[in-house]
Design an enzyme around this catalytic site. Structure first.
Site, short mmCIF file in Angstrom:
data_model
loop_
_atom_site.label_atom_id
_atom_site.label_comp_id
_atom_site.label_asym_id
_atom_site.label_seq_id
_atom_site.Cartn_x
_atom_site.Cartn_y
_atom_site.Cartn_z
N THR A 1 0.82 -1.21 0.00
CA THR A 1 0.00 0.00 0.00
C THR A 1 0.86 1.26 0.00
O THR A 1 0.44 2.30 -0.51
CB THR A 1 -0.94 -0.03 1.23
OG1 THR A 1 -1.79 -1.14 1.07
CG2 THR A 1 -1.76 1.23 1.36
N GLN B 1 0.09 -9.66 0.21
CA GLN B 1 -0.66 -10.92 0.27
C GLN B 1 -0.11 -11.91 -0.75
O GLN B 1 -0.32 -13.12 -0.65
CB GLN B 1 -2.17 -10.70 0.07
CG GLN B 1 -2.56 -9.99 -1.22
CD GLN B 1 -2.59 -8.47 -1.07
OE1 GLN B 1 -1.72 -7.89 -0.43
NE2 GLN B 1 -3.57 -7.82 -1.67
N LYS C 1 0.71 -7.43 12.90
CA LYS C 1 -0.36 -6.54 12.45
C LYS C 1 -1.62 -6.89 13.22
O LYS C 1 -2.03 -8.05 13.24
CB LYS C 1 -0.58 -6.71 10.94
CG LYS C 1 -1.61 -5.76 10.36
CD LYS C 1 -1.69 -5.85 8.83
CE LYS C 1 -2.72 -4.85 8.32
NZ LYS C 1 -2.79 -4.79 6.86
#
Ligand code: ASP
Length: 351
Positions: free
Chosen positions: A37, A84, A189
């Protein structure tokens, strides 16, 4: 006309000299970009939709010119993926490149830009495979680079601050996020969308970053102790994770253990617990020679050996305080050196 060209030339030269002076004697830092991101791009500054890993490293660097105040900074693109999609091939490529950078003295520190989903796994993998005590700092962002109040630029600057600081030497791989520094082994996370997502649930951050400076408070006794040599490897032994839940069907275990893994990590309930049918299936796997490691889905605390579960009798090892995804990393790497259950158990207690 000639005079103004001369003035322009003088101006350009003076800027270059100034930049060189600023970074003279300052650390050489290479940024290895993998996507995520932090390199994400969306069509709207206010809507959440975006694609991870779109923005190339040069654009990320140009967006934060202040990083050049902290050293001689250059960038390389290793991958352009959402984390991912992070995989063992990219882990090996990344750690081999970092080891090469330090072996050839190309840099004093490395910063890795990365998606946050699997940032903790990459951090721990690098922690166990980078053969240098020079700083390696992993950074990401929760908001894409095109978002209003994006966090990537600040996080990148902070990661450079950490990488450039001599106090960061010998601390193992560090994660710099949201004005905090975390130990690679302990960080996880914890929220899908919060900016304040990275936490070390058992021990807290090792340092705080503020106003262009990092201050350290703790250091893990575990992280930098062990290094696995992956120089000659192109793959790692197969290790899968199985999730525990009320009334779990043992077929989920058989499906995995019949697919040929060398190890399985069981993300058990509470202190790594399972129901009777799942326990039976796991014990059968251990009997077949698969290393079965009990970890936990609770999110913090330790998995303790031979208490509620008879590990010695059933042939299991425990992950100590490693969460399932980190236990998988240590188990894969341990299996590159040994398949001896007692030695692997000791790795979980030592590293
Ligand atoms: N899915 C993204 C990734 O891990 C999320 C992020 O970077 O925050 O690449």
């Amino acid at each position: 006309m000639r005079k103004s060209i001369l003035l322009l030339l003088l101006f350009v030269v003076s800027i270059q000299v100034h930049a060189q002076e600023q970074s003279k004697g300052s650390p050489r830092i290479i940024i290895l970009a993998t996507g995520g991101t932090i390199a994400g791009s969306g069509e709207s500054a206010t809507k959440a939709a975006y694609t991870a890993g779109k923005v190339p490293i040069d654009d990320l660097l140009n967006a934060v010119p202040q990083i050049h105040n902290y050293g001689k900074i250059s960038g390389e693109q290793i991958a352009s993926i959402g984390s991912q999609d992070m995989n063992i091939a990219t882990w090996l490529k990344l750690t081999k490149r970092i080891n090469e950078i330090f072996a050839k003295d190309e840099a004093d520190a490395v910063v890795v830009t990365h998606g946050t989903d699997t940032q903790e796994e990459t951090a721990y993998f690098l922690d166990l495979t980078v053969m240098s005590d020079k700083p390696v700092v992993i950074v990401g962002a929760m908001r894409p680079s095109t978002a209003m109040s994006q966090d990537g630029n600040r996080n990148l600057l902070d990661a450079i601050v950490v990488a450039a600081d001599p106090k960061s030497v010998g601390k193992g791989v560090l994660v710099a996020m949201n004005e905090k520094v975390f130990d690679a082994r302990d960080v996880t996370k914890t929220s899908t969308t919060d900016l304040e997502t990275f936490k070390s649930k058992n021990f807290g951050p090792v340092g705080l970053i503020y106003d262009g400076k990092v201050q350290y408070y703790y250091q893990s006794l575990r992280s930098p102790l062990k290094k696995f040599d992956v120089t000659k490897l192109n793959s790692l032994p197969q290790v899968e994770i199985i999730y525990g839940y009320a009334d779990a069907n043992p077929n989920s275990v058989y499906c995995v253990t019949n697919s040929g893994p060398k190890g399985v990590v069981y993300a058990g309930m509470g202190n790594g617990n399972f129901n009777a049918p799942v326990g039976k299936a796991l014990a059968e796997a251990a009997k077949k020679g698969i290393i079965v490691c009990r970890s936990g889905r609770a999110g913090s605390g330790r998995i303790t050996l031979d208490n509620e579960v008879k590990d010695a009798e059933l042939g299991f090892v425990v992950s100590d305080d490693l969460n399932p995804q980190k236990a998988r990393v240590l188990l894969m790497l341990s299996l590159t050196e040994t398949s001896n259950r007692a030695k692997i158990q000791q790795n979980f207690f030592d590293y």
